[in-house]
Scaffold this active site. Structure first.
Site, PDB file in Angstrom:
ATOM      1  N   GLU A 108       0.718  -0.663  -0.037  1.00 43.57           N
ATOM      2  CA  GLU A 108       0.060   0.145  -0.087  1.00 43.57           C
ATOM      3  C   GLU A 108       0.679   0.920   0.159  1.00 43.57           C
ATOM      4  OE1 GLU A 108      -2.096   1.428  -0.288  1.00 43.57           O
ATOM      5  OE2 GLU A 108      -4.285   0.838   0.204  1.00 43.57           O
ATOM      6  N   ASP A 112      -3.194   5.847   6.547  1.00 42.94           N
ATOM      7  CA  ASP A 112      -4.317   6.812   7.340  1.00 42.94           C
ATOM      8  C   ASP A 112      -4.824   6.378   9.112  1.00 42.94           C
ATOM      9  OD1 ASP A 112      -4.887   9.622   8.315  1.00 42.94           O
ATOM     10  OD2 ASP A 112      -5.509   9.545   6.490  1.00 42.94           O
ATOM     11  N   LYS A 140       0.557   6.569   9.547  1.00 41.43           N
ATOM     12  CA  LYS A 140       0.653   8.117   9.524  1.00 41.43           C
ATOM     13  C   LYS A 140      -0.154   7.707  11.454  1.00 41.43           C
ATOM     14  CE  LYS A 140      -1.300  11.149   6.498  1.00 41.43           C
ATOM     15  NZ  LYS A 140      -2.249  12.008   5.052  1.00 41.43           N
ATOM     16  N   PHE A 161      -1.372  16.222   5.182  1.00 37.92           N
ATOM     17  CA  PHE A 161      -1.751  15.302   3.919  1.00 37.92           C
ATOM     18  C   PHE A 161      -0.292  15.258   2.706  1.00 37.92           C
ATOM     19  CE2 PHE A 161      -3.200  15.030  -0.498  1.00 37.92           C
ATOM     20  CZ  PHE A 161      -4.243  14.201   0.062  1.00 37.92           C
TER      21      PHE A 161
HETATM   22  P1  IMP Z   1      -7.709   4.904   5.456  1.00 39.90           P
HETATM   23  O1  IMP Z   1      -8.361   4.114   4.927  1.00 39.90           O
HETATM   24  O2  IMP Z   1      -7.907   6.360   6.433  1.00 39.90           O
HETATM   25  O3  IMP Z   1      -6.258   4.711   5.924  1.00 39.90           O
HETATM   26  O4  IMP Z   1      -6.778   5.574   3.999  1.00 39.90           O
HETATM   27  C1  IMP Z   1      -6.550   5.341   3.200  1.00 39.90           C
HETATM   28  C2  IMP Z   1      -6.328   6.054   1.215  1.00 39.90           C
HETATM   29  O5  IMP Z   1      -6.776   7.272   2.121  1.00 39.90           O
HETATM   30  C3  IMP Z   1      -5.356   5.527   1.227  1.00 39.90           C
HETATM   31  O6  IMP Z   1      -4.816   4.544   0.454  1.00 39.90           O
HETATM   32  C4  IMP Z   1      -4.713   6.686   0.500  1.00 39.90           C
HETATM   33  O7  IMP Z   1      -5.555   6.894  -0.599  1.00 39.90           O
HETATM   34  C5  IMP Z   1      -5.881   8.326   0.872  1.00 39.90           C
HETATM   35  N1  IMP Z   1      -4.429   8.565   1.935  1.00 39.90           N
HETATM   36  C6  IMP Z   1      -4.828   9.246   3.427  1.00 39.90           C
HETATM   37  N2  IMP Z   1      -3.703  10.174   3.670  1.00 39.90           N
HETATM   38  C7  IMP Z   1      -2.982  10.781   2.509  1.00 39.90           C
HETATM   39  C8  IMP Z   1      -2.100  11.686   2.040  1.00 39.90           C
HETATM   40  O8  IMP Z   1      -1.722  12.557   2.958  1.00 39.90           O
HETATM   41  N3  IMP Z   1      -2.320  11.374   0.882  1.00 39.90           N
HETATM   42  C9  IMP Z   1      -2.722  11.119  -0.071  1.00 39.90           C
HETATM   43  N4  IMP Z   1      -4.036  10.312   0.099  1.00 39.90           N
HETATM   44  C10 IMP Z   1      -3.961   9.870   1.226  1.00 39.90           C
END
Ligand code: IMP
Length: 185
Positions: A108, A112, A140, A161
């Site tokens: 991946e 986040d 993160k 971000f």
């Molecule tokens: P999660 O479900 O919150 O872990 O988000 C995962 C997805 O959100 C990642 O696969 C990215 O596509 C997007 N994402 C989260 N943070 C960022 C960032 O800082 N930059 C770009 N895409 C992000």
């Protein structure tokens, strides 16, 4: 030919970003992860599942450093408006290979909150792999809500971000060699 130095700040659409992880540091950490994978998967034949779109640069660099025999496949998380209360349901699409009995490594770009990865792992677990591990370029830690075992992580970053090295802001910025962090104004 000399490659000009990356600009310190870039504008992607309406937002300003500054370099937070230079390409040289990314290379170092990707190489470290590849060494760990080569050690851990010696004698096995893992199936790497790279999650599109964001992981395409990371996967390409990482997998060229993986020396154990392996297979690589690309999956995507499609979304549709479902009947669940949250509205959106993300489902795994594009998986051609059988996962049953395989040593699967999910590749991946970023974890986040971890909710996307949790869902993905749930879907894959139902397919009965021999083992399942997560390999992410970025994590993160301050945002992580799910209890996920992230075995391989290249870089831990603050809760800002980021774009570049495959990651985008509204479809732009994936092509930068460095990782840029948003400048909050
Ligand atoms: P999660 O479900 O919150 O872990 O988000 C995962 C997805 O959100 C990642 O696969 C990215 O596509 C997007 N994402 C989260 N943070 C960022 C960032 O800082 N930059 C770009 N895409 C992000």
């Amino acid at each position: 030919m000399l490659r000009s130095a990356a600009p310190h700040t870039v504008i992607v659409k309406d937002k300003k970003f500054t370099v937070s992880v230079p390409a040289s540091r990314i290379r170092q950490e990707v190489s470290r992860i590849a060494d760990e994978l080569n050690r851990d998967y010696a004698g096995r034949t893992p199936l790497f599942l790279a999650v599109l779109n964001g992981s395409f640069v990371f996967a390409a660099d990482l997998l060229r450093l993986v020396s154990v025999p392996c297979q690589v496949s690309f999956v995507k998380l499609g979304s549709y408006e479902g009947l669940e209360s949250g509205g959106e349901v993300r489902q795994l699409i594009g998986l051609g290979e059988s996962v049953e009995g395989r040593d699967v490594v999910v590749v991946e770009d970023i974890v986040d909150t971890g909710l996307t990865m949790s869902r993905l792992l749930e879907s894959l677990r139902a397919m009965k792999p021999a083992s399942l591990s997560v390999c992410t370029l970025l994590l993160k830690p301050d945002k992580l809500l799910s209890d996920i075992d992230i075995r391989y992580c290249a870089l831990r970053i603050p809760d800002n971000f980021v774009v570049g090295y495959g990651l985008d802001y509204d479809g732009f910025g994936r092509n930068y060699a460095d990782i840029y962090s948003i400048i909050k104004e």
